[in-house]
Design a protein around this motif. Structure first.
Motif, PDB file in Angstrom:
ATOM      1  N   PHE A   1       0.820  -1.208   0.000  1.00 12.64           N
ATOM      2  CA  PHE A   1       0.000   0.000   0.000  1.00 12.64           C
ATOM      3  C   PHE A   1       0.852   1.256   0.000  1.00 12.64           C
ATOM      4  O   PHE A   1       2.000   1.248   0.424  1.00 12.64           O
ATOM      5  CB  PHE A   1      -0.891   0.045   1.257  1.00 12.64           C
ATOM      6  CG  PHE A   1      -1.889  -1.053   1.333  1.00 12.64           C
ATOM      7  CD1 PHE A   1      -3.034  -1.036   0.567  1.00 12.64           C
ATOM      8  CD2 PHE A   1      -1.678  -2.128   2.190  1.00 12.64           C
ATOM      9  CE1 PHE A   1      -3.960  -2.054   0.646  1.00 12.64           C
ATOM     10  CE2 PHE A   1      -2.604  -3.147   2.283  1.00 12.64           C
ATOM     11  CZ  PHE A   1      -3.743  -3.109   1.500  1.00 12.64           C
ATOM     12  N   GLU A   2       0.239   2.332  -0.485  1.00 21.16           N
ATOM     13  CA  GLU A   2       0.808   3.669  -0.352  1.00 21.16           C
ATOM     14  C   GLU A   2      -0.201   4.458   0.458  1.00 21.16           C
ATOM     15  O   GLU A   2      -1.394   4.391   0.190  1.00 21.16           O
ATOM     16  CB  GLU A   2       0.995   4.326  -1.715  1.00 21.16           C
ATOM     17  CG  GLU A   2       2.130   3.746  -2.529  1.00 21.16           C
ATOM     18  CD  GLU A   2       2.231   4.389  -3.899  1.00 21.16           C
ATOM     19  OE1 GLU A   2       1.826   5.563  -4.047  1.00 21.16           O
ATOM     20  OE2 GLU A   2       2.695   3.713  -4.816  1.00 21.16           O
ATOM     21  N   ALA A   3       0.260   5.202   1.439  1.00 17.08           N
ATOM     22  CA  ALA A   3      -0.647   5.981   2.279  1.00 17.08           C
ATOM     23  C   ALA A   3      -0.278   7.449   2.219  1.00 17.08           C
ATOM     24  O   ALA A   3       0.902   7.812   2.210  1.00 17.08           O
ATOM     25  CB  ALA A   3      -0.587   5.483   3.706  1.00 17.08           C
ATOM     26  N   GLU A   4      -1.311   8.277   2.128  1.00 21.26           N
ATOM     27  CA  GLU A   4      -1.133   9.719   2.147  1.00 21.26           C
ATOM     28  C   GLU A   4      -1.885  10.229   3.365  1.00 21.26           C
ATOM     29  O   GLU A   4      -3.080   9.970   3.501  1.00 21.26           O
ATOM     30  CB  GLU A   4      -1.714  10.311   0.861  1.00 21.26           C
ATOM     31  CG  GLU A   4      -1.003  11.539   0.373  1.00 21.26           C
ATOM     32  CD  GLU A   4      -1.519  11.944  -0.992  1.00 21.26           C
ATOM     33  OE1 GLU A   4      -2.408  12.805  -1.023  1.00 21.26           O
ATOM     34  OE2 GLU A   4      -1.046  11.388  -1.995  1.00 21.26           O
ATOM     35  N   VAL A   5      -1.195  10.937   4.235  1.00 20.20           N
ATOM     36  CA  VAL A   5      -1.790  11.333   5.516  1.00 20.20           C
ATOM     37  C   VAL A   5      -1.693  12.838   5.714  1.00 20.20           C
ATOM     38  O   VAL A   5      -0.651  13.436   5.446  1.00 20.20           O
ATOM     39  CB  VAL A   5      -1.069  10.625   6.692  1.00 20.20           C
ATOM     40  CG1 VAL A   5      -1.725  10.983   8.012  1.00 20.20           C
ATOM     41  CG2 VAL A   5      -1.045   9.128   6.499  1.00 20.20           C
ATOM     42  N   ARG A   6      -2.791  13.436   6.178  1.00 21.05           N
ATOM     43  CA  ARG A   6      -2.790  14.831   6.626  1.00 21.05           C
ATOM     44  C   ARG A   6      -3.084  14.786   8.116  1.00 21.05           C
ATOM     45  O   ARG A   6      -4.131  14.282   8.518  1.00 21.05           O
ATOM     46  CB  ARG A   6      -3.876  15.654   5.920  1.00 21.05           C
ATOM     47  CG  ARG A   6      -3.777  15.681   4.410  1.00 21.05           C
ATOM     48  CD  ARG A   6      -2.639  16.504   3.882  1.00 21.05           C
ATOM     49  NE  ARG A   6      -2.775  17.894   4.263  1.00 21.05           N
ATOM     50  CZ  ARG A   6      -1.762  18.760   4.259  1.00 21.05           C
ATOM     51  NH1 ARG A   6      -0.561  18.360   3.926  1.00 21.05           N
ATOM     52  NH2 ARG A   6      -1.946  20.005   4.605  1.00 21.05           N
ATOM     53  N   VAL A   7      -2.154  15.267   8.911  1.00 22.66           N
ATOM     54  CA  VAL A   7      -2.336  15.190  10.363  1.00 22.66           C
ATOM     55  C   VAL A   7      -2.156  16.573  10.969  1.00 22.66           C
ATOM     56  O   VAL A   7      -1.325  17.360  10.511  1.00 22.66           O
ATOM     57  CB  VAL A   7      -1.367  14.152  10.989  1.00 22.66           C
ATOM     58  CG1 VAL A   7       0.066  14.581  10.878  1.00 22.66           C
ATOM     59  CG2 VAL A   7      -1.723  13.870  12.418  1.00 22.66           C
ATOM     60  N   LYS A   8      -2.978  16.880  11.981  1.00 21.62           N
ATOM     61  CA  LYS A   8      -2.846  18.167  12.663  1.00 21.62           C
ATOM     62  C   LYS A   8      -3.286  18.022  14.109  1.00 21.62           C
ATOM     63  O   LYS A   8      -4.015  17.091  14.461  1.00 21.62           O
ATOM     64  CB  LYS A   8      -3.662  19.246  11.954  1.00 21.62           C
ATOM     65  CG  LYS A   8      -5.140  18.990  11.893  1.00 21.62           C
ATOM     66  CD  LYS A   8      -5.859  20.091  11.129  1.00 21.62           C
ATOM     67  CE  LYS A   8      -7.337  19.775  11.048  1.00 21.62           C
ATOM     68  NZ  LYS A   8      -7.987  20.358   9.925  1.00 21.62           N
ATOM     69  N   GLY A   9      -2.825  18.951  14.933  1.00 14.58           N
ATOM     70  CA  GLY A   9      -3.191  18.959  16.344  1.00 14.58           C
ATOM     71  C   GLY A   9      -2.335  18.017  17.162  1.00 14.58           C
ATOM     72  O   GLY A   9      -1.701  17.111  16.637  1.00 14.58           O
ATOM     73  N   GLY A  10      -2.315  18.258  18.458  1.00 15.48           N
ATOM     74  CA  GLY A  10      -1.604  17.365  19.367  1.00 15.48           C
ATOM     75  C   GLY A  10      -0.104  17.435  19.220  1.00 15.48           C
ATOM     76  O   GLY A  10       0.446  18.300  18.551  1.00 15.48           O
ATOM     77  N   GLY A  11       0.564  16.491  19.839  1.00 15.93           N
ATOM     78  CA  GLY A  11       2.019  16.388  19.750  1.00 15.93           C
ATOM     79  C   GLY A  11       2.404  15.251  18.828  1.00 15.93           C
ATOM     80  O   GLY A  11       1.540  14.604  18.225  1.00 15.93           O
ATOM     81  N   LEU A  12       3.680  14.987  18.702  1.00 17.08           N
ATOM     82  CA  LEU A  12       4.162  13.960  17.780  1.00 17.08           C
ATOM     83  C   LEU A  12       3.647  12.569  18.137  1.00 17.08           C
ATOM     84  O   LEU A  12       3.247  11.808  17.262  1.00 17.08           O
ATOM     85  CB  LEU A  12       5.688  13.949  17.733  1.00 17.08           C
ATOM     86  CG  LEU A  12       6.331  15.039  16.895  1.00 17.08           C
ATOM     87  CD1 LEU A  12       7.842  14.946  16.962  1.00 17.08           C
ATOM     88  CD2 LEU A  12       5.875  14.943  15.453  1.00 17.08           C
ATOM     89  N   HIS A  13       3.647  12.233  19.422  1.00 15.42           N
ATOM     90  CA  HIS A  13       3.205  10.900  19.833  1.00 15.42           C
ATOM     91  C   HIS A  13       1.715  10.720  19.540  1.00 15.42           C
ATOM     92  O   HIS A  13       1.297   9.681  19.012  1.00 15.42           O
ATOM     93  CB  HIS A  13       3.492  10.688  21.320  1.00 15.42           C
ATOM     94  CG  HIS A  13       3.277   9.283  21.762  1.00 15.42           C
ATOM     95  ND1 HIS A  13       2.080   8.841  22.232  1.00 15.42           N
ATOM     96  CD2 HIS A  13       4.095   8.206  21.769  1.00 15.42           C
ATOM     97  CE1 HIS A  13       2.172   7.552  22.529  1.00 15.42           C
ATOM     98  NE2 HIS A  13       3.393   7.146  22.253  1.00 15.42           N
ATOM     99  N   GLY A  14       0.919  11.718  19.854  1.00 14.61           N
ATOM    100  CA  GLY A  14      -0.518  11.657  19.567  1.00 14.61           C
ATOM    101  C   GLY A  14      -0.781  11.564  18.076  1.00 14.61           C
ATOM    102  O   GLY A  14      -1.667  10.824  17.633  1.00 14.61           O
ATOM    103  N   GLN A  15      -0.005  12.284  17.289  1.00 11.86           N
ATOM    104  CA  GLN A  15      -0.166  12.243  15.839  1.00 11.86           C
ATOM    105  C   GLN A  15       0.180  10.866  15.292  1.00 11.86           C
ATOM    106  O   GLN A  15      -0.517  10.340  14.422  1.00 11.86           O
ATOM    107  CB  GLN A  15       0.707  13.309  15.171  1.00 11.86           C
ATOM    108  CG  GLN A  15       0.182  14.710  15.393  1.00 11.86           C
ATOM    109  CD  GLN A  15       1.022  15.765  14.699  1.00 11.86           C
ATOM    110  OE1 GLN A  15       2.141  15.517  14.261  1.00 11.86           O
ATOM    111  NE2 GLN A  15       0.480  16.958  14.609  1.00 11.86           N
ATOM    112  N   ALA A  16       1.249  10.262  15.803  1.00 14.66           N
ATOM    113  CA  ALA A  16       1.653   8.926  15.349  1.00 14.66           C
ATOM    114  C   ALA A  16       0.548   7.917  15.646  1.00 14.66           C
ATOM    115  O   ALA A  16       0.207   7.085  14.796  1.00 14.66           O
ATOM    116  CB  ALA A  16       2.956   8.507  16.017  1.00 14.66           C
ATOM    117  N   GLU A  17      -0.043   7.983  16.844  1.00 14.32           N
ATOM    118  CA  GLU A  17      -1.099   7.038  17.195  1.00 14.32           C
ATOM    119  C   GLU A  17      -2.379   7.322  16.426  1.00 14.32           C
ATOM    120  O   GLU A  17      -3.132   6.401  16.109  1.00 14.32           O
ATOM    121  CB  GLU A  17      -1.326   7.047  18.706  1.00 14.32           C
ATOM    122  CG  GLU A  17      -0.148   6.411  19.430  1.00 14.32           C
ATOM    123  CD  GLU A  17      -0.453   6.017  20.865  1.00 14.32           C
ATOM    124  OE1 GLU A  17      -1.615   6.129  21.301  1.00 14.32           O
ATOM    125  OE2 GLU A  17       0.491   5.590  21.540  1.00 14.32           O
TER     126      GLU A  17
END
Length: 149
Positions: free
Chosen positions: A80-96
């Protein structure tokens, strides 16, 4: 003639089919699009987070492992190829949040994956959040010092 040429180019660019889901954790929100592709040799996997490869966006190995955990669980990191847009929180929260979103998209792709992902705990949105501050208190529960006299 330039306008016609542009329109022809736009028609030729075919939109790829994808599966989309939203993953959340604390105040982080990740919108994940999962594209299917032919298996490739590179073991890193093509996960693009906010326009960067995930191993550049998340510098530590632990966060990188968290991001690709759902794909690793299904042994389909290179399918698979995944494209992600993430915002808010800190790095650990974003990873989860990304892990949660990827798990949801994998289920959309194949409902048989549900059992394995659910057992691993990747489908559960971690509900722990910072409690709001209440009126008259210094923090959520910390009261001002009390004096008897």
């Amino acid at each position: 003639t330039k306008k016609i040429a542009k329109k022809e180019k736009e028609v030729k660019v075919k939109a790829r089919k994808y599966y989309e889901a939203v993953g959340r954790r604390k105040t982080a929100v990740a919108r994940v699009r999962l594209y299917t592709c032919r298996p490739f040799e590179d073991e890193k996997g093509k996960i693009i987070v906010n326009g960067k490869p995930y191993f550049e966006f998340f510098s530590t190995a632990e966060l990188q492992r968290t991001v690709r955990a759902a794909l690793d669980k299904m042994k389909s990191l290179n399918r698979f190829e995944a494209e992600v847009r993430v915002k808010g929180g800190g790095l650990h929260g974003q990873a989860e949040a990304i892990r949660h979103g990827l798990a949801r998209t994998l289920i959309e792709f194949n409902p048989d994956f549900r059992k394995k992902l659910k057992r691993a705990g990747y489908l559960r949105r971690d509900p722990r959040m910072k409690e709001r501050r209440k009126y008259g208190l210094k923090k959520a529960r910390k009261a001002p010092q009390w004096a008897k006299r």
